[in-house]
Design a protein around this motif. Sequence first.
Motif, PDB file in Angstrom:
ATOM      1  N   GLU A  88      22.637  -1.647  57.730  1.00 31.02           N
ATOM      2  CA  GLU A  88      23.775  -0.962  58.349  1.00 31.02           C
ATOM      3  C   GLU A  88      24.051   0.314  57.563  1.00 31.02           C
ATOM      4  O   GLU A  88      24.358   0.266  56.376  1.00 31.02           O
ATOM      5  CB  GLU A  88      25.004  -1.864  58.323  1.00 31.02           C
ATOM      6  CG  GLU A  88      24.774  -3.208  58.998  1.00 31.02           C
ATOM      7  CD  GLU A  88      25.758  -4.256  58.515  1.00 31.02           C
ATOM      8  OE1 GLU A  88      26.772  -3.881  57.905  1.00 31.02           O
ATOM      9  OE2 GLU A  88      25.498  -5.445  58.730  1.00 31.02           O
ATOM     10  N   VAL A  89      23.945   1.446  58.211  1.00 31.55           N
ATOM     11  CA  VAL A  89      24.124   2.731  57.544  1.00 31.55           C
ATOM     12  C   VAL A  89      25.225   3.510  58.254  1.00 31.55           C
ATOM     13  O   VAL A  89      25.174   3.696  59.473  1.00 31.55           O
ATOM     14  CB  VAL A  89      22.816   3.544  57.534  1.00 31.55           C
ATOM     15  CG1 VAL A  89      23.028   4.878  56.825  1.00 31.55           C
ATOM     16  CG2 VAL A  89      21.697   2.756  56.864  1.00 31.55           C
ATOM     17  N   GLU A  90      26.201   3.964  57.484  1.00 30.88           N
ATOM     18  CA  GLU A  90      27.264   4.809  58.007  1.00 30.88           C
ATOM     19  C   GLU A  90      26.915   6.258  57.666  1.00 30.88           C
ATOM     20  O   GLU A  90      26.500   6.546  56.546  1.00 30.88           O
ATOM     21  CB  GLU A  90      28.601   4.416  57.376  1.00 30.88           C
ATOM     22  CG  GLU A  90      28.951   2.938  57.575  1.00 30.88           C
ATOM     23  CD  GLU A  90      30.093   2.490  56.697  1.00 30.88           C
ATOM     24  OE1 GLU A  90      31.024   3.291  56.478  1.00 30.88           O
ATOM     25  OE2 GLU A  90      30.050   1.345  56.214  1.00 30.88           O
ATOM     26  N   VAL A  91      27.074   7.145  58.625  1.00 28.19           N
ATOM     27  CA  VAL A  91      26.654   8.534  58.443  1.00 28.19           C
ATOM     28  C   VAL A  91      27.869   9.445  58.394  1.00 28.19           C
ATOM     29  O   VAL A  91      28.763   9.361  59.242  1.00 28.19           O
ATOM     30  CB  VAL A  91      25.694   8.981  59.565  1.00 28.19           C
ATOM     31  CG1 VAL A  91      25.289  10.439  59.376  1.00 28.19           C
ATOM     32  CG2 VAL A  91      24.467   8.081  59.591  1.00 28.19           C
ATOM     33  N   VAL A  92      27.884  10.298  57.381  1.00 27.07           N
ATOM     34  CA  VAL A  92      28.941  11.291  57.188  1.00 27.07           C
ATOM     35  C   VAL A  92      28.278  12.654  57.082  1.00 27.07           C
ATOM     36  O   VAL A  92      27.226  12.787  56.441  1.00 27.07           O
ATOM     37  CB  VAL A  92      29.745  10.994  55.902  1.00 27.07           C
ATOM     38  CG1 VAL A  92      30.750  12.103  55.619  1.00 27.07           C
ATOM     39  CG2 VAL A  92      30.448   9.652  56.011  1.00 27.07           C
ATOM     40  N   TYR A  93      28.863  13.669  57.685  1.00 23.46           N
ATOM     41  CA  TYR A  93      28.313  15.010  57.570  1.00 23.46           C
ATOM     42  C   TYR A  93      28.819  15.681  56.305  1.00 23.46           C
ATOM     43  O   TYR A  93      30.003  15.623  55.986  1.00 23.46           O
ATOM     44  CB  TYR A  93      28.663  15.853  58.799  1.00 23.46           C
ATOM     45  CG  TYR A  93      27.979  15.391  60.058  1.00 23.46           C
ATOM     46  CD1 TYR A  93      26.630  15.020  60.023  1.00 23.46           C
ATOM     47  CD2 TYR A  93      28.650  15.314  61.269  1.00 23.46           C
ATOM     48  CE1 TYR A  93      25.989  14.579  61.173  1.00 23.46           C
ATOM     49  CE2 TYR A  93      28.015  14.882  62.418  1.00 23.46           C
ATOM     50  CZ  TYR A  93      26.678  14.517  62.363  1.00 23.46           C
ATOM     51  OH  TYR A  93      26.034  14.086  63.499  1.00 23.46           O
TER      52      TYR A  93
END
Length: 251
Positions: A88-93
């Motif tokens: 599970e990977v959460e992506v932030v810019y």
Amino acid sequence: MAERKSRRARRVRRAPYAAGVVLASGAGTRVGAAMNKVYLPLAGRRLVSWSLGAFARVPDIGALVLVARPQDGELVEWVLDREVDGAEVEVVYGGETRQESELRALRHLASRIDDGTVDTVLLHDAARPLVSPALIAGVLHSAREHGGAIPGLPAEDVVAVGDDGATLAEQAPGPIIRAQTPQGFRAGPLLAAYEQAAREEFLGTDTASCIERFSALPVHWVRGEQQNFKITYPHDLVIAEQVLAAAEYQT
């Protein structure tokens, strides 16, 4: 702040847990590629997926965050769909600087930091793809025990130069190390230090410099790994391929 969460359902985890932040929002132009270097192929996978996979194999890492560039969105989707083994990977810019990117990741985690769900944060350069789960776990253990931890290798070939820039100076007391990542810190003081740095417009050289400036957390040295080098130039990719090939042969 723009952000994207993984389509994978988040599993229920026992708190507190640590968060791993993989930084992939730089351009990496010195490697000579037309794309962000962390999406270049390395032994059949994209370079960034090696770091994500290493963090995913550490049991105490309960949140995994990838800090990416908006223009790399399709590459991010490709990696998450094909190369992270169901993690599970959460992506932030990210922002304009490394420090701003780190702050955005910390703000993304802020609610979990504030309520104690996330007790420690480890920040890692995606351009160091050969980091091992054992080193990640070692940094995490030291950060939880002491407050902060940085992996590194002794810099035995370094000499000091005087103020005139020409003559050798007396070596500073104590060993000198070549710092690596991940760098790990207790989550609450880390977030507070970064917010204070933002208010004062302080730009540090790395994560530890913000902690040293705005926190009383002691930072301990954990011995790093020779293979945990940074991909900067084209020949570094060749060396990384050789390291992975040798490791596969030995197993």
